[in-house]
Design an enzyme around this catalytic site. Structure first.
Site, PDB file in Angstrom:
ATOM      1  N   LYS A 183      29.942  10.768 -14.216  1.00  0.00           N
ATOM      2  CA  LYS A 183      29.371  10.623 -12.875  1.00  0.00           C
ATOM      3  C   LYS A 183      30.442  10.148 -11.905  1.00  0.00           C
ATOM      4  CE  LYS A 183      27.458   7.544 -10.412  1.00  0.00           C
ATOM      5  NZ  LYS A 183      27.986   7.956  -9.089  1.00  0.00           N
ATOM      6  N   GLU A 236      38.524  -9.796  -3.626  1.00  0.00           N
ATOM      7  CA  GLU A 236      39.179  -8.493  -3.537  1.00  0.00           C
ATOM      8  C   GLU A 236      38.768  -7.836  -2.216  1.00  0.00           C
ATOM      9  OE1 GLU A 236      37.945  -5.199  -6.251  1.00  0.00           O
ATOM     10  OE2 GLU A 236      40.098  -4.969  -6.522  1.00  0.00           O
ATOM     11  N   GLU A 281      36.654  -1.601 -16.288  1.00  0.00           N
ATOM     12  CA  GLU A 281      37.920  -1.786 -15.574  1.00  0.00           C
ATOM     13  C   GLU A 281      37.520  -2.135 -14.151  1.00  0.00           C
ATOM     14  OE1 GLU A 281      40.770  -1.745 -13.507  1.00  0.00           O
ATOM     15  OE2 GLU A 281      41.070   0.419 -13.701  1.00  0.00           O
ATOM     16  N   CYS A 317      43.001  -0.828  -7.704  1.00  0.00           N
ATOM     17  CA  CYS A 317      42.526  -2.000  -8.455  1.00  0.00           C
ATOM     18  C   CYS A 317      43.642  -2.998  -8.693  1.00  0.00           C
ATOM     19  CB  CYS A 317      41.865  -1.572  -9.762  1.00  0.00           C
ATOM     20  SG  CYS A 317      42.900  -0.517 -10.779  1.00  0.00           S
TER      21      CYS A 317
HETATM   22  P1  NAI Z   1      30.814   0.418  -7.020  1.00  0.00           P
HETATM   23  O1  NAI Z   1      31.166  -0.438  -8.183  1.00  0.00           O
HETATM   24  O2  NAI Z   1      29.462   0.303  -6.416  1.00  0.00           O
HETATM   25  O3  NAI Z   1      31.020   1.971  -7.427  1.00  0.00           O
HETATM   26  C1  NAI Z   1      31.758   2.448  -8.534  1.00  0.00           C
HETATM   27  C2  NAI Z   1      30.937   3.470  -9.309  1.00  0.00           C
HETATM   28  O4  NAI Z   1      29.778   2.819  -9.842  1.00  0.00           O
HETATM   29  C3  NAI Z   1      30.403   4.634  -8.468  1.00  0.00           C
HETATM   30  O5  NAI Z   1      30.415   5.812  -9.246  1.00  0.00           O
HETATM   31  C4  NAI Z   1      28.971   4.222  -8.202  1.00  0.00           C
HETATM   32  O6  NAI Z   1      28.120   5.305  -7.947  1.00  0.00           O
HETATM   33  C5  NAI Z   1      28.608   3.539  -9.499  1.00  0.00           C
HETATM   34  N1  NAI Z   1      27.477   2.597  -9.427  1.00  0.00           N
HETATM   35  C6  NAI Z   1      27.111   1.815  -8.384  1.00  0.00           C
HETATM   36  N2  NAI Z   1      26.014   1.104  -8.692  1.00  0.00           N
HETATM   37  C7  NAI Z   1      25.673   1.432  -9.966  1.00  0.00           C
HETATM   38  C8  NAI Z   1      24.631   1.040 -10.860  1.00  0.00           C
HETATM   39  N3  NAI Z   1      23.701   0.162 -10.480  1.00  0.00           N
HETATM   40  N4  NAI Z   1      24.598   1.571 -12.098  1.00  0.00           N
HETATM   41  C9  NAI Z   1      25.530   2.450 -12.486  1.00  0.00           C
HETATM   42  N5  NAI Z   1      26.525   2.877 -11.693  1.00  0.00           N
HETATM   43  C10 NAI Z   1      26.605   2.377 -10.443  1.00  0.00           C
HETATM   44  O7  NAI Z   1      31.925   0.188  -5.922  1.00  0.00           O
HETATM   45  P2  NAI Z   1      31.788   0.337  -4.324  1.00  0.00           P
HETATM   46  O8  NAI Z   1      30.497  -0.241  -3.860  1.00  0.00           O
HETATM   47  O9  NAI Z   1      32.051   1.723  -3.972  1.00  0.00           O
HETATM   48  O10 NAI Z   1      32.996  -0.582  -3.849  1.00  0.00           O
HETATM   49  C11 NAI Z   1      32.810  -1.989  -3.716  1.00  0.00           C
HETATM   50  C12 NAI Z   1      34.047  -2.737  -4.103  1.00  0.00           C
HETATM   51  O11 NAI Z   1      34.309  -2.524  -5.473  1.00  0.00           O
HETATM   52  C13 NAI Z   1      35.346  -2.330  -3.435  1.00  0.00           C
HETATM   53  O12 NAI Z   1      35.483  -2.925  -2.179  1.00  0.00           O
HETATM   54  C14 NAI Z   1      36.349  -2.840  -4.423  1.00  0.00           C
HETATM   55  O13 NAI Z   1      36.540  -4.216  -4.218  1.00  0.00           O
HETATM   56  C15 NAI Z   1      35.684  -2.635  -5.755  1.00  0.00           C
HETATM   57  N6  NAI Z   1      36.137  -1.401  -6.422  1.00  0.00           N
HETATM   58  C16 NAI Z   1      37.043  -1.491  -7.446  1.00  0.00           C
HETATM   59  C17 NAI Z   1      37.542  -0.347  -8.034  1.00  0.00           C
HETATM   60  C18 NAI Z   1      38.551  -0.401  -9.141  1.00  0.00           C
HETATM   61  O14 NAI Z   1      39.372   0.479  -9.249  1.00  0.00           O
HETATM   62  N7  NAI Z   1      38.502  -1.364 -10.022  1.00  0.00           N
HETATM   63  C19 NAI Z   1      37.143   0.979  -7.583  1.00  0.00           C
HETATM   64  C20 NAI Z   1      36.129   0.977  -6.544  1.00  0.00           C
HETATM   65  C21 NAI Z   1      35.675  -0.184  -5.998  1.00  0.00           C
END
Ligand code: NAI
Ligand code: MG
Length: 497
Positions: A193, A399, A268, A302
């Site tokens: 996904k 972050e 991660e 990240c």
């Molecule tokens: P997010 O953690 O909500 O999204 C990442 C993935 O998780 C997306 O595919 C999303 O659809 C999915 N997701 C969201 N809620 C979910 C749930 N309840 N169950 C299963 N999957 C779910 O990240 P978001 O809201 O886009 O970004 C927020 C913050 O997260 C950013 O500002 C950053 O600080 C951090 N982040 C860190 C990343 C990394 O590389 N470690 C990548 C993206 C965001």
């Protein structure tokens, strides 16, 4: 400057995107069961430029069924060498379509085209080749039990089963590939996904998976939202493992929900990684690296080096250097070959990052450079340097995931007290050390509570190097032997002779 891609390739891509993209389930492209689609926005313009199928619970259910059938059936009959060949075939198809994939990534995420080419095409194909090598080398051990009698005892490493791979939007294509490659090498099947902000390159990947000749159901791609499609994967009792990259908040939520069937989880998550510049550092290298370590991909990385600690003796020189780079960076659309830093991925991310800049100023930090949104419709933010930051401020603890650097100084203190400052975060993903003194470098490396230590630049992400976090930066490691073993279960077999 001439564009590094053909204008016709961009025209073709835009023409292809006139139709909503579909889900890839059991080897076929299909609309969402609900018939719904969602809008995909170009962050450089704020305009909707594509639509994708909004997969949800029912679609995930079908994808899991297909993945289970493939796992028990045709995929289990493909030999390790056969799996390796398929992974290499996929790598070659990615290289063949490199221009279209990189353009998709640039339109969807906003990153500069050359960065997309390097991360998505080179990074992803190397992930596949590296993991193709593992497919034929995943083995157990022979064991010598001490119980009385004669034994033949050994371990088997078997694929964990059906894997849910949930990926974020910051490097969409390579992250997707970096999850499916070790999972497939190990013999698992996958439901992938992509993030709702950047669904498109995963759909291209699905087309190449079909073309490469993987049996139906081995990889299924379901575009859709986290709260619907993502949640359905994590809740599903027939998913054996979830591999997630994204926010710490969602990572914690996944851990809670995964207790239903005690699925295996690797995470991660975020970081707040320190960069330490000692007075004997090679500043000609350290300064640009410190700048690009936070401004690269507009800070949406990240492992971004978001807290810069500089020794008093070189503080002015380093901070002036980093500020000069921040002022000089060409911010613009990723399709413009002159661009060095693109927009943030979404309006939501723009609001989040601007909120942090305001909070930093409110807590007493000085905005030395940048700090403003760039005028226009796109989600551009100026490269920003905050000075006068200190422990306890939100901009130092949380972050930001944007091009915002917090700078702090240190003096002639012992390495333990400096390490304590660098480690004063709930995260532990990465850390960077700049010094010419081998002993200082290695003593600091031991003291860092982080999954990665990069000395004098270090190496970037490499499929052979374990990647992951201490503390709240995650669970488990991706890449390397550990990365592929994370998709296996160990079975002990003992025979009484
Ligand atoms: P997010 O953690 O909500 O999204 C990442 C993935 O998780 C997306 O595919 C999303 O659809 C999915 N997701 C969201 N809620 C979910 C749930 N309840 N169950 C299963 N999957 C779910 O990240 P978001 O809201 O886009 O970004 C927020 C913050 O997260 C950013 O500002 C950053 O600080 C951090 N982040 C860190 C990343 C990394 O590389 N470690 C990548 C993206 C965001
Ligand atoms: Mg979210």
């Amino acid at each position: 400057m001439n564009a590094p891609f053909a204008a016709t390739a961009l025209d073709k891509l835009r023409a292809d995107l006139a139709r909503p993209t579909e889900l890839f389930i059991d080897g076929a492209f299909v609309p969402a069961a609900s018939g719904e689609t969602f809008e995909v926005v170009d962050p450089a313009t704020g305009q909707v430029f594509a639509h994708s199928a909004a997969g949800a619970k029912e679609d995930i259910g079908r994808a899991v069924k297909a993945a289970r059938a493939a796992f028990e059936g045709p995929w289990s009959k493909v030999t390790p060498a056969g799996r390796a060949r398929l992974l290499i075939a996929l790598a070659e198809l990615i290289e063949r379509d490199g221009e279209a994939i990189a353009l998709t990534e640039t339109l969807d995420n906003g990153m500069p085209y050359m960065m997309a080419k390097f991360a998505a095409v080179v990074g992803a194909s190397e992930q596949l080749r590296y993991n193709a090598g593992w497919a034929t080398k995943i083995t157990g051990e022979t064991v010598a039990p001490s119980a009385p009698g004669e034994w033949h005892a050994f371990t088997l490493r078997e694929p964990v089963g059906v894997v849910g791979a949930i990926v974020p939007w910051n490097f969409p294509f390579v992250m997707a590939v970096a999850k499916i490659a070790p999972a497939l090498a190990a013999g698992c099947t996958v439901i992938l996904k992509p993030a709702e902000q950047t669904p498109l390159s995963a759909v291209h990947l699905a087309k190449l998976i079909a073309e490469a000749g993987f049996p139906a159901g081995v990889v299924n791609v379901v575009t859709g939202f986290g709260e619907t499609a993502g949640a359905a994967i994590v809740e599903h009792d027939d998913v054996d493992k979830v591999s997630f990259t994204g926010s710490t908040q969602v990572g914690k939520h996944i851990v809670r929900v995964a207790t239903g069937n005690l699925k295996r989880v690797t995470l991660e998550l975020g970081g707040k990684s320190p960069v330490l510049i000692f007075p004997d550092a090679d500043l000609a290298k350290a300064i640009p690296a410190a700048a690009m370590g936070i401004f690269g991909n507009a800070g949406q990385v990240c492992a971004a080096g978001s807290r810069l600690f500089v020794h008093d003796k070189v503080y002015d020189q380093v901070v002036e250097g980093v500020q000069g780079m921040a002022r000089g960076l060409k911010v613009g659309p990723g399709l413009d070959p002159a661009t060095q830093m693109g927009p943030l991925v979404s309006e939501e991310q723009l609001a989040r990052v601007m909120g942090y800049v305001e909070s930093g100023a409110g807590e007493g930090a000085s905005v030395a450079v940048g700090g403003a949104r760039v005028a226009g419709e796109g989600y551009f933010v100026e490269p920003t340097v905050l000075t006068g930051t200190a422990a306890g401020m939100k901009v130092v603890e949380e972050e930001i995931f944007g091009p915002v650097l917090s700078v702090m100084r240190f003096g002639d203190e012992d390495l333990d007290s400096l390490a304590a400052k660098a480690n004063a975060t709930t995260y532990g993903l990465s850390s960077r050390i700049w010094t010419r003194d081998i002993s200082t470098a290695l003593r600091m490396a031991k003291r860092m509570k982080a999954g990665g230590v990069l000395v004098n630049g270090g190496a970037g992400v490499d499929p052979a190097l374990p990647l992951g976090g201490f503390k709240q930066s995650g669970w488990g490691r991706e890449n390397g032997r550990m990365g592929v073993e994370a998709y296996t279960e160990v079975k002990s077999v003992t025979v009484q002779l």
